[in-house]
Write an enzyme that holds these catalytic residues in place. Structure first.
Site, mmCIF file in Angstrom:
data_model
loop_
_atom_site.group_PDB
_atom_site.id
_atom_site.type_symbol
_atom_site.label_atom_id
_atom_site.label_comp_id
_atom_site.label_asym_id
_atom_site.label_seq_id
_atom_site.Cartn_x
_atom_site.Cartn_y
_atom_site.Cartn_z
ATOM 1 N N CYS A 1 0.825 -1.213 0.000
ATOM 2 C CA CYS A 1 0.000 0.000 0.000
ATOM 3 C C CYS A 1 0.859 1.263 0.000
ATOM 4 O O CYS A 1 1.895 1.306 0.657
ATOM 5 C CB CYS A 1 -0.889 0.038 1.226
ATOM 6 S SG CYS A 1 -1.957 -1.384 1.387
ATOM 7 N N ARG B 1 5.659 -0.134 -5.807
ATOM 8 C CA ARG B 1 5.509 -0.925 -4.585
ATOM 9 C C ARG B 1 4.532 -2.084 -4.758
ATOM 10 O O ARG B 1 4.527 -3.006 -3.957
ATOM 11 C CB ARG B 1 5.013 -0.018 -3.443
ATOM 12 C CG ARG B 1 6.000 1.056 -3.055
ATOM 13 C CD ARG B 1 5.323 2.146 -2.252
ATOM 14 N NE ARG B 1 4.956 1.703 -0.924
ATOM 15 C CZ ARG B 1 5.707 1.862 0.158
ATOM 16 N NH1 ARG B 1 6.870 2.451 0.067
ATOM 17 N NH2 ARG B 1 5.296 1.443 1.333
ATOM 18 N N LYS C 1 13.240 -15.955 -9.163
ATOM 19 C CA LYS C 1 13.062 -15.025 -10.278
ATOM 20 C C LYS C 1 12.106 -15.619 -11.303
ATOM 21 O O LYS C 1 11.206 -14.947 -11.792
ATOM 22 C CB LYS C 1 14.393 -14.721 -10.987
ATOM 23 C CG LYS C 1 15.350 -13.793 -10.327
ATOM 24 C CD LYS C 1 15.032 -12.315 -10.451
ATOM 25 C CE LYS C 1 14.217 -11.845 -9.272
ATOM 26 N NZ LYS C 1 14.943 -11.613 -8.039
ATOM 27 N N HIS D 1 18.871 -37.269 -2.574
ATOM 28 C CA HIS D 1 18.170 -37.565 -1.312
ATOM 29 C C HIS D 1 16.656 -37.369 -1.450
ATOM 30 O O HIS D 1 15.959 -37.330 -0.434
ATOM 31 C CB HIS D 1 18.723 -36.689 -0.186
ATOM 32 C CG HIS D 1 20.172 -36.966 0.094
ATOM 33 N ND1 HIS D 1 20.605 -38.140 0.691
ATOM 34 C CD2 HIS D 1 21.290 -36.252 -0.187
ATOM 35 C CE1 HIS D 1 21.927 -38.111 0.793
ATOM 36 N NE2 HIS D 1 22.373 -36.984 0.258
ATOM 37 N N GLU E 1 8.375 -15.881 -9.802
ATOM 38 C CA GLU E 1 7.650 -14.629 -9.552
ATOM 39 C C GLU E 1 7.359 -13.875 -10.853
ATOM 40 O O GLU E 1 6.375 -13.141 -10.929
ATOM 41 C CB GLU E 1 8.378 -13.740 -8.546
ATOM 42 C CG GLU E 1 9.660 -13.105 -9.032
ATOM 43 C CD GLU E 1 10.320 -12.206 -7.982
ATOM 44 O OE1 GLU E 1 9.640 -11.741 -7.066
ATOM 45 O OE2 GLU E 1 11.540 -11.980 -8.113
ATOM 46 N N LYS F 1 6.568 -4.418 -4.127
ATOM 47 C CA LYS F 1 8.008 -4.148 -4.084
ATOM 48 C C LYS F 1 8.493 -4.027 -2.646
ATOM 49 O O LYS F 1 9.536 -4.537 -2.282
ATOM 50 C CB LYS F 1 8.303 -2.856 -4.859
ATOM 51 C CG LYS F 1 9.784 -2.498 -4.913
ATOM 52 C CD LYS F 1 10.551 -3.481 -5.762
ATOM 53 C CE LYS F 1 12.019 -3.157 -5.854
ATOM 54 N NZ LYS F 1 12.777 -4.335 -6.333
ATOM 55 N N GLU G 1 17.699 -18.338 -5.731
ATOM 56 C CA GLU G 1 17.331 -17.014 -6.254
ATOM 57 C C GLU G 1 16.866 -17.121 -7.717
ATOM 58 O O GLU G 1 15.893 -16.476 -8.113
ATOM 59 C CB GLU G 1 18.536 -16.056 -6.119
ATOM 60 C CG GLU G 1 18.484 -14.777 -6.931
ATOM 61 C CD GLU G 1 17.311 -13.868 -6.609
ATOM 62 O OE1 GLU G 1 16.568 -14.143 -5.656
ATOM 63 O OE2 GLU G 1 17.120 -12.892 -7.367
ATOM 64 N N TRP H 1 -2.826 -2.754 -1.660
ATOM 65 C CA TRP H 1 -2.414 -4.141 -1.886
ATOM 66 C C TRP H 1 -3.244 -4.957 -0.912
ATOM 67 O O TRP H 1 -3.048 -4.846 0.306
ATOM 68 C CB TRP H 1 -0.925 -4.275 -1.631
ATOM 69 C CG TRP H 1 -0.326 -5.596 -1.974
ATOM 70 C CD1 TRP H 1 0.046 -6.035 -3.217
ATOM 71 C CD2 TRP H 1 0.027 -6.648 -1.061
ATOM 72 N NE1 TRP H 1 0.585 -7.291 -3.123
ATOM 73 C CE2 TRP H 1 0.588 -7.699 -1.816
ATOM 74 C CE3 TRP H 1 -0.087 -6.805 0.316
ATOM 75 C CZ2 TRP H 1 1.037 -8.884 -1.242
ATOM 76 C CZ3 TRP H 1 0.363 -7.980 0.896
ATOM 77 C CH2 TRP H 1 0.917 -9.012 0.105
ATOM 78 N N ASN I 1 -2.001 2.071 5.628
ATOM 79 C CA ASN I 1 -1.047 1.038 5.218
ATOM 80 C C ASN I 1 -0.707 0.233 6.469
ATOM 81 O O ASN I 1 -0.420 0.810 7.506
ATOM 82 C CB ASN I 1 0.209 1.732 4.658
ATOM 83 C CG ASN I 1 1.317 0.758 4.332
ATOM 84 O OD1 ASN I 1 1.109 -0.452 4.314
ATOM 85 N ND2 ASN I 1 2.500 1.288 4.068
ATOM 86 N N GLY I 2 -0.772 -1.098 6.373
ATOM 87 C CA GLY I 2 -0.486 -1.940 7.535
ATOM 88 C C GLY I 2 -1.680 -2.829 7.844
ATOM 89 O O GLY I 2 -2.538 -3.044 6.977
HETATM 90 C C1 AGP Z 1 12.436 -10.588 -5.187
HETATM 91 O O1 AGP Z 1 12.612 -10.343 -6.522
HETATM 92 C C2 AGP Z 1 11.512 -9.682 -4.471
HETATM 93 N N1 AGP Z 1 11.622 -8.347 -4.817
HETATM 94 C C3 AGP Z 1 11.465 -9.940 -2.948
HETATM 95 O O2 AGP Z 1 11.758 -11.257 -2.650
HETATM 96 C C4 AGP Z 1 12.374 -9.016 -2.098
HETATM 97 O O3 AGP Z 1 13.710 -9.372 -2.271
HETATM 98 C C5 AGP Z 1 11.941 -9.118 -0.632
HETATM 99 O O4 AGP Z 1 10.611 -8.724 -0.510
HETATM 100 C C6 AGP Z 1 12.829 -8.301 0.274
HETATM 101 O O5 AGP Z 1 12.773 -6.943 -0.036
HETATM 102 P P1 AGP Z 1 13.830 -5.924 0.569
HETATM 103 O O6 AGP Z 1 15.168 -6.312 0.040
HETATM 104 O O7 AGP Z 1 13.379 -4.579 0.102
HETATM 105 O O8 AGP Z 1 13.769 -6.062 2.056
#
Ligand code: AGP
Length: 606
Positions: free
Chosen positions: A2, A27, A483, A502, A486, A601, A479, A74, A99-100
């Site tokens: 948000c 965001r 990628k 395993h 997502e 974000k 990672e 969001w 927000n929250g």
């Molecule tokens: C990954 O591509 C995402 N953007 C997400 O996993 C991100 O790394 C995570 O939310 C942590 O964000 P930050 O580094 O701003 O704390």
């Protein structure tokens, strides 16, 4: 996540707020809205989906007025709908954006509904609007009303309120969620971060947890917990040019992948003193005193910490635990073996990471933040701060911030090792010299787009994929899988290559894409054996490797070759083709690359 904006004293309030919301688009959100006061009445527009939809609604029926608040939502409590979009209005008298999460919203709602108040949304946030109406009904002035509301709510929040009773005041408050106040010449503003306000002012006042403020056109009055007036100094934040500009690229993510040589070079400069020597901006005695590190982070930043663990342990001999931030805080961890916590966060605002860092501080660990946003909450609260200088990252998927984090963490590992005399100055300088070559190497890896395109085309038809790596390339496999999933919504899992036998090897069937990461380290032969085992069972091996590893490779159906690289730096260089592969696969599938579904974000809820 948000985003909150607000303005008081600005004539074209609604268009200014829409511009500010556009700056918060990165965001992540699923609906939006703006409310103003005009002719003594609350006027509201909301829309589901992207801001262009709100823009269209506003074009048909512009909002007038010089005070207003806006929001990108969001969804947490209540589905994605116009009724659940913020701002919320109660009794045509009070409007709020939040927000929250108000954790005790159900109890409050039951009490208010019992008293005859009508709700029009399923959100937790709407209780705030009714609580303010209730307080104003009882004759309270804004500061007293706010104190009464804050005394009743629990949870994380940043919120803004406007009311026709006081049409020249915005009421704002924060606890655990970020909020910035912008001081202009004839108007004042609010935003979830300073980026939202960068077209309006660079003079920013940051609220602390439990603060609230009354924002008028000519300034802000801030109160701390208990309603005691407090002076929070204004700071000048750096301008963020080119923020909403894709610079000719199709997506922000594509632009940000290409910005990595600069992001790494600038981050490296931040770790280097005026004589070109590596420095962690901490004294040798402070570095020497580090006897154990707990690293706190989420998502991609967490994988960066997992890679850094290999470096810090092998170079400096310091034990490292990597914790998923959302778990650490509530696990009651036994912290005695560690005296230092490092919170790693691109945004510096991830609530899980912030809470984990605060928890570490209460356990008497020294805290160090590693952030990309210098004015962020983690930067402000950490005992010491390391900076990545990747510039604003708008694409939801982390790219340049990840390679910049890795660069800084590698420099940090070298510096602890040097301060502890685990390596001598000559060895530290030699590693530093190799690190300096990274921007150039990464620049060469960017030429891989065309080679990767046909591989991405084939991968885009897959339902599932595996990512494998050993050593520092194991967290990179995690990672890489993150990628891909997502961005392209293809199910992907990362595993340590040696762990396949395993259990996970049962997943391999004819044609399953297996993205394998390989470098010329001591584990290359073992990793190759693991990949042969996957290939023998029908796995379709897509190998991402540097030229030095390829002589023995006879099992790959596709090879993405990067320039020869020291194994120490391999996870940084090999990140780039992994990012390009995920990006191009998503483009093939036509997904929303910069704002993938359901993602935000900056994740400012727990
Ligand atoms: C990954 O591509 C995402 N953007 C997400 O996993 C991100 O790394 C995570 O939310 C942590 O964000 P930050 O580094 O701003 O704390």
């Amino acid at each position: 996540m948000c985003g909150i904006v607000g303005a008081v004293g600005h004539k074209q309030c609604s268009s200014v707020l829409l511009d500010a919301l556009k700056r918060l688009e990165y965001r992540g959100y699923d609906s939006s809205g703006i409310v103003t006061i005009h002719d003594g009445k609350i006027t509201l527009k909301r829309a589901v989906g992207k801001l262009v939809n709100l823009d269209a609604v506003l074009s048909k029926g512009p909002l007038k007025g010089d005070i207003g608040i806006g929001h990108t939502r969001w969804a947490t409590h209540g589905g994605v709908s116009t009724a659940n979009a913020h701002p919320h209005v109660a009794s045509d008298r009070v409007s709020i954006v939040h927000n929250g999460i108000i954790e005790n919203h159900l109890a409050i709602r039951q009490r208010l509904e019992g008293a005859g108040r009508q709700f029009s949304s399923d959100t937790d946030s709407e209780v705030l609007a009714h609580l303010f109406v209730e307080a104003l009904d009882s004759g309270m002035e804004p500061a007293a009303a706010t104190q009464q509301v804050l005394a009743e709510i629990e949870g994380a929040y940043a919120f803004a309120v406007l009311t026709i009773d006081y049409p020249d005041i915005l009421i704002v408050a924060r606890n655990a969620s970020p909020l910035a106040l912008g001081i202009g010449d004839d108007a004042c503003y609010i935003g979830s971060d300073a980026i939202a306000l960068s077209h309006l002012t660079r003079k920013i006042v940051y609220l602390k947890d439990h603060d609230f403020a009354l924002v008028r056109a000519d300034g802000v009055a801030v109160y701390q917990e208990g309603g005691v007036p407090v002076n929070r100094e204004a700071v000048f934040v750096a301008a963020s040019p080119g923020l909403i500009n894709k610079g000719g690229y199709r997506h922000f993510m594509e632009k940000e992948i290409h910005e990595q040589p600069d992001a790494i070079a600038h981050s490296l400069a931040a770790m280097t003193n005026e004589y070109g020597q590596l420095t962690a901006h901490m004294s040798d005695s402070a570095l020497h005193a580090i006897n154990g590190i707990v690293m706190l982070a989420a998502g991609t930043s967490h994988y960066a910490t997992q890679i850094a663990r290999y470096w810090i342990e092998s170079l400096a001999g310091v034990p490292v635990a990597c914790e998923v931030a959302s778990e650490y805080h509530y696990r009651q961890p036994a912290t005695s073996p560690y005296n230092t916590a490092i919170a790693v966060s691109q945004s510096g605002e991830s609530l899980d990471t912030l809470m984990a860092m605060r928890h570490a501080a209460t356990c008497n660990l020294s805290t160090i933040g590693l952030v990309n946003v210098p004015s962020s909450t983690i930067a402000r609260e950490a005992g010491a701060v390391l900076h990545t200088r990747a510039g604003p990252e708008i694409g939801v998927a982390s790219t340049k911030s990840f390679t910049a984090q890795l660069t800084v963490l590698l420099c940090f590992a070298v510096e602890i090792a040097r301060a502890k005399r685990q390596i001598d100055d000559a060895r530290a300088a030699k590693i530093h010299q190799k690190i300096q070559a990274l921007p150039g190497l990464v620049g060469k890896a960017l030429a891989l787009f065309d080679n990767i395109r046909p591989i991405a085309h084939r991968l885009s038809h897959a339902k599932s994929a595996l990512y494998l790596g050993r050593g520092t390339l194991y967290p990179l496999a995690l990672e890489g899988a993150l990628k891909l999933k997502e961005l392209s919504y293809i199910h992907a899992e990362g595993f340590a290559s040696g762990e396949m036998k395993h259990g996970p090897i049962a997943l391999i069937e004819d044609g399953l894409p297996v993205v394998a990461l390989l470098s010329a380290d001591g584990l290359m032969a073992k990793a190759s054996n693991n990949l042969r085992e996957a290939s023998a069972r029908g796995g379709n091996i897509i190998l991402i490797a540097d030229a030095d590893t390829l002589a023995e490779v006879d099992y790959a159906s596709a090879v993405i070759e990067v320039p020869p690289v020291d194994p120490l730096l391999a996870p940084i260089l090999l990140s780039v083709p992994a990012q390009i592969l995920a990006y191009l696969t998503a483009v093939e599938k036509g997904t929303d690359v910069d704002q993938p579904r359901n993602l935000a974000k900056s994740v400012t809820v727990e």
